[in-house]
Design a protein around this motif. Structure first.
Motif, PDB file in Angstrom:
ATOM      1  N   HIS A  60       0.827  -1.204   0.000  1.00  0.00           N
ATOM      2  CA  HIS A  60       0.000   0.000   0.000  1.00  0.00           C
ATOM      3  C   HIS A  60       0.860   1.252   0.000  1.00  0.00           C
ATOM      4  N   ILE A  61       2.172   1.048  -0.090  1.00  0.00           N
ATOM      5  CA  ILE A  61       3.075   2.191  -0.107  1.00  0.00           C
ATOM      6  C   ILE A  61       4.349   1.744  -0.826  1.00  0.00           C
TER       7      ILE A  61
ATOM      8  N   GLU B  99      10.195  -0.881   4.479  1.00  0.00           N
ATOM      9  CA  GLU B  99      10.785   0.314   5.044  1.00  0.00           C
ATOM     10  C   GLU B  99      10.481   1.455   4.088  1.00  0.00           C
TER      11      GLU B  99
ATOM     12  N   MET C 198       9.624   5.991   4.249  1.00  0.00           N
ATOM     13  CA  MET C 198       9.502   7.199   5.074  1.00  0.00           C
ATOM     14  C   MET C 198      10.199   6.991   6.424  1.00  0.00           C
TER      15      MET C 198
ATOM     16  N   MET D 254      10.352   4.558   8.260  1.00  0.00           N
ATOM     17  CA  MET D 254       9.566   3.786   9.222  1.00  0.00           C
ATOM     18  C   MET D 254       9.413   2.353   8.740  1.00  0.00           C
ATOM     19  N   GLU D 255       9.284   1.432   9.704  1.00  0.00           N
ATOM     20  CA  GLU D 255       8.946   0.053   9.360  1.00  0.00           C
ATOM     21  C   GLU D 255       7.427  -0.036   9.247  1.00  0.00           C
ATOM     22  N   ILE D 256       6.956  -0.344   8.066  1.00  0.00           N
ATOM     23  CA  ILE D 256       5.508  -0.328   7.815  1.00  0.00           C
ATOM     24  C   ILE D 256       5.049  -1.730   7.409  1.00  0.00           C
TER      25      ILE D 256
ATOM     26  N   GLU E 147       3.916   0.888  -4.848  1.00  0.00           N
ATOM     27  CA  GLU E 147       2.554   0.787  -4.341  1.00  0.00           C
ATOM     28  C   GLU E 147       1.709   0.003  -5.348  1.00  0.00           C
TER      29      GLU E 147
ATOM     30  N   PRO F 109      13.022   4.485  16.863  1.00  0.00           N
ATOM     31  CA  PRO F 109      12.262   5.525  16.152  1.00  0.00           C
ATOM     32  C   PRO F 109      11.618   5.009  14.871  1.00  0.00           C
ATOM     33  N   ARG F 110      11.941   3.772  14.492  1.00  0.00           N
ATOM     34  CA  ARG F 110      11.376   3.225  13.254  1.00  0.00           C
ATOM     35  C   ARG F 110      10.121   2.408  13.507  1.00  0.00           C
ATOM     36  N   ARG F 111       9.778   2.209  14.779  1.00  0.00           N
ATOM     37  CA  ARG F 111       8.656   1.342  15.104  1.00  0.00           C
ATOM     38  C   ARG F 111       7.356   2.141  15.267  1.00  0.00           C
ATOM     39  N   ALA F 112       6.268   1.515  14.848  1.00  0.00           N
ATOM     40  CA  ALA F 112       4.960   2.175  14.943  1.00  0.00           C
ATOM     41  C   ALA F 112       4.314   1.900  16.300  1.00  0.00           C
TER      42      ALA F 112
ATOM     43  N   LEU G  99       0.969   4.259   7.368  1.00  0.00           N
ATOM     44  CA  LEU G  99       1.977   4.921   6.520  1.00  0.00           C
ATOM     45  C   LEU G  99       3.093   5.537   7.374  1.00  0.00           C
ATOM     46  N   GLY G 100       3.341   4.968   8.541  1.00  0.00           N
ATOM     47  CA  GLY G 100       4.392   5.483   9.408  1.00  0.00           C
ATOM     48  C   GLY G 100       4.091   6.873   9.941  1.00  0.00           C
TER      49      GLY G 100
ATOM     50  N   ALA H 195       3.354   9.353   8.029  1.00  0.00           N
ATOM     51  CA  ALA H 195       3.666  10.350   6.992  1.00  0.00           C
ATOM     52  C   ALA H 195       2.370  10.985   6.503  1.00  0.00           C
TER      53      ALA H 195
ATOM     54  N   PRO I 279       7.176  11.675  10.152  1.00  0.00           N
ATOM     55  CA  PRO I 279       8.415  11.598   9.367  1.00  0.00           C
ATOM     56  C   PRO I 279       8.406  12.532   8.161  1.00  0.00           C
TER      57      PRO I 279
ATOM     58  N   MET J 270       4.675  12.560   2.473  1.00  0.00           N
ATOM     59  CA  MET J 270       5.036  11.506   1.519  1.00  0.00           C
ATOM     60  C   MET J 270       5.713  12.133   0.314  1.00  0.00           C
TER      61      MET J 270
ATOM     62  N   LYS K  36       9.170  12.037  16.184  1.00  0.00           N
ATOM     63  CA  LYS K  36       9.684  12.698  14.981  1.00  0.00           C
ATOM     64  C   LYS K  36       8.952  14.012  14.701  1.00  0.00           C
TER      65      LYS K  36
END
Lengths: 71, 517
Positions: free
Chosen positions: A8-9, A34, A36, A38-40, A63, B281-284, B333-334, B336, B366, B369, B404
């Protein structure tokens, strides 16, 4: 519900969280992208068994690309 | 006839009108899972406060097929009453009378109901359950050429009085613009839908076969189009949502939002705030848990919870006073920001600013997009709406940087340059033009490439970069007001709101700005 699981991204495959044959529940991460910084997670849209993982770690996916298929 | 007979006749007329479309039509309404218009109004207004106007109205007598028939109240119940003790005006369509179609007389009644709300300056509520215009009465330019003023009035009164349009059945064609211009649009699951053109018109004009539910049901509008604000289970839940929503708002834009007594202690410290945000910082994580741990009783009235989920907006109270919450959601989407989330947040900021609700921003973003998809969708234009809305807002604004705060994300979420009355950061905050990885790759590209071990060199540079963006750098330059223990967040915000209550900002005179829509 569709069998194909799509990204989705746009991002890079950071982790493969399930393998072919694994049972997954709706909402489970099948792969983790990975993007932005972030781990998504890309989640299973329904309960089922994983038939096929179509990506490998480090691969860039767009995407809408199919990343895995459910039985 | 003497007065007694006349009074008896009046009573008989009233009884007939209040029977709506008759027993069969009422049974069909109930079988469809809907309440009748009068049952809805009983739930909406405080007991004994509703005064109906126009109950004796009937159709305009111009459609031959209606000759000799009555259309009770002409298919729409209008009037005024009190909700939670405060006045409101209502237009409620009655689907049991000619499918709630908007007839000429009905329109006269609606004009009157809007006049009441708009000149007395209190909320206007629509309960929509209508097939749209009554074509038999609307046909021909003599009728149509003068119509449509309701949308002008609704636009003009936007931001003056709260306007709610609840979808409790169909809302076809022009009727769909009533919710489009309203502030809050709850939609009942399964029974409500709205579309500019209903399925028969769609079939005739573009040849598409589609049901009303697939075309404009609650799921479509609350998850895909963003035209609906809240999916609700049934009519009762819908009426509850309207009352809850209104409880956060003043009657009009010259009054202050209503403060309620609060027994949730202002200095309450929630220990969970120490562990809700992951160390990496990468974890949701779910930002609504952070928001709920801070606000009164954890009660968050989210708007558009199923659409543009990478940003959370909603109504809440702090120390009993209503506030608008804007929070980035790292789960989606993190966190974003993209086209739809910028729209969602910008509109919500404008709503709160219009009615004097202070804004509280929880930042973990972050950035916006990037990539061809969002550029083609006009992310620059949409992102600018958020810049514009947060800049325009003169209500108290409080900002908490959770983690962030990268790039323009920091700006649109009310960074220091956007007049926050208080801006604080958790120890995990990273306020930066971009993230450490991206920044390092750009700034130290040559050094990394020239190093014996580029991988190690990059990691070392990333660590160095990270030291430059920890919150003590911004706090050390006095560009944020403090670094706080997450458990102090509630107390800090309540004291900040109390301080900002008398905020006065005078913007330069202008007719209006040019919003980047």
């Amino acid at each position: 519900m569709p069998d194909e699981i799509k990204a989705h991204i746009t991002g890079v495959v950071f982790q493969i969280a399930a393998k072919a044959g694994d049972r997954v529940a709706e909402g489970d991460a099948v792969i983790v992208l990975e993007s932005m910084k972030m781990e998504i997670p890309v989640e299973a849209p329904r309960d089922g068994a994983v038939k096929e993982i179509r990506v490998r770690e480090g691969q860039t996916v767009q995407e809408g690309d199919v990343v895995a298929v459910l039985e | 006839m003497g007065m007694k007979d006349l009074v008896d006749e009046l009573a008989a007329r009233r009884t007939r009108a209040r029977r709506m479309g008759g027993e069969e039509a009422i049974a069909r309404q109930h079988a469809a899972g809907k309440l009748t218009v009068r049952e809805r109004l009983d739930l909406l207004f405080d007991a004994g406060t509703f005064t109906e106007i126009g109950v004796q109205a009937t159709h305009a007598g111009i459609a031959p097929d209606l000759a000799g028939r009555e259309t009770p109240a002409d298919g729409v119940v209008t009037g005024f009453g009190r909700i939670g003790g405060r006045p409101a005006s209502v237009i409620a369509y009655d689907f049991t009378v000619m499918a709630g179609s908007m007839g000429r007389t009905a329109e006269v009644k609606c004009n009157r109901a809007r006049e009441i709300a708009y000149t007395k300056r209190f909320p206007m509520i629509w309960l929509i359950d209508s097939a749209g215009a009554r074509i038999q009465e609307a046909i021909g330019s003599k009728s149509f050429a003068g119509s449509g003023l309701l949308f002008r009035e609704e636009s003009i009164m936007s931001g003056v009085v709260p306007q709610v349009a609840a979808m409790m059945g169909p809302g076809a064609a022009g009727t769909a613009y009533i919710p489009a211009l309203a502030d809050f649009v709850p939609m009942v699951k399964g029974t409500s839908n709205m579309a500019l053109g209903g399925p028969p018109l769609v079939k005739a004009v573009v040849g598409e076969d589609i049901t009303a539910e697939e075309l404009g049901g609650s799921k479509i509008h609350c998850e895909i189009s963003g035209c609906g604000d809240l999916e609700v289970e049934d009519d009762r839940a819908c009426i509850r949502a309207i009352k809850d929503y209104l409880s956060y708002f003043p009657s009009n834009n010259t009054e202050r939002p209503p403060v309620v007594p609060c027994d949730d202690p202002a200095d309450r410290r929630d220990e969970a705030l120490l562990t809700l945000v992951p160390d990496s910082p990468r974890r949701a994580y779910d930002v609504t848990k952070v928001v709920r741990a801070v606000i009164d009783h954890g009660a968050l009235f989210e708007l558009k919870p199923g659409w543009a989920k990478n940003v959370v907006v909603g109504l809440a109270r702090l120390g009993g006073a209503p506030v608008g919450i804007v929070a980035n959601q790292p789960m989606v989407l993190g966190g974003a920001l993209d086209v739809d989330s910028a729209d969602k947040a910008a509109r919500f900021i404008m709503l709160c600013d219009a009615f004097g609700l202070p804004l509280v921003f929880f930042q973990d973003v972050p950035g916006f997009m990037v990539g061809s998809k969002v550029e083609r969708a006009g992310i620059i234009r949409h992102g600018a709406k958020m810049l514009y809305a947060v800049s325009e807002a003169t209500v108290p604004k409080l900002t908490v940087v959770l983690r962030k705060a990268y790039g323009a994300g920091y700006f649109v979420m009310c960074g220091r340059g956007y007049e926050p009355d208080l801006i604080v950061a958790w120890p995990t905050a990273e306020i930066s033009v971009m993230g450490p990885e991206g920044g390092t790759n750009i700034v130290f590209r040559r050094e990394i490439a020239a190093a014996d071990n580029p991988h190690e060199e990059r990691a070392r540079r990333v660590d160095e970069f990270r030291k430059l963006i920890n919150p003590y750098m911004a706090a050390g330059a006095a560009l944020i007001d403090d670094v706080i223990d997450p458990r102090e967040t509630r107390g800090v915000l309540i004291r900040g709101l109390d301080m900002a209550r008398t905020k006065t900002l005078q913007r330069p005179w202008k007719k209006h700005g040019v919003m980047p829509v």
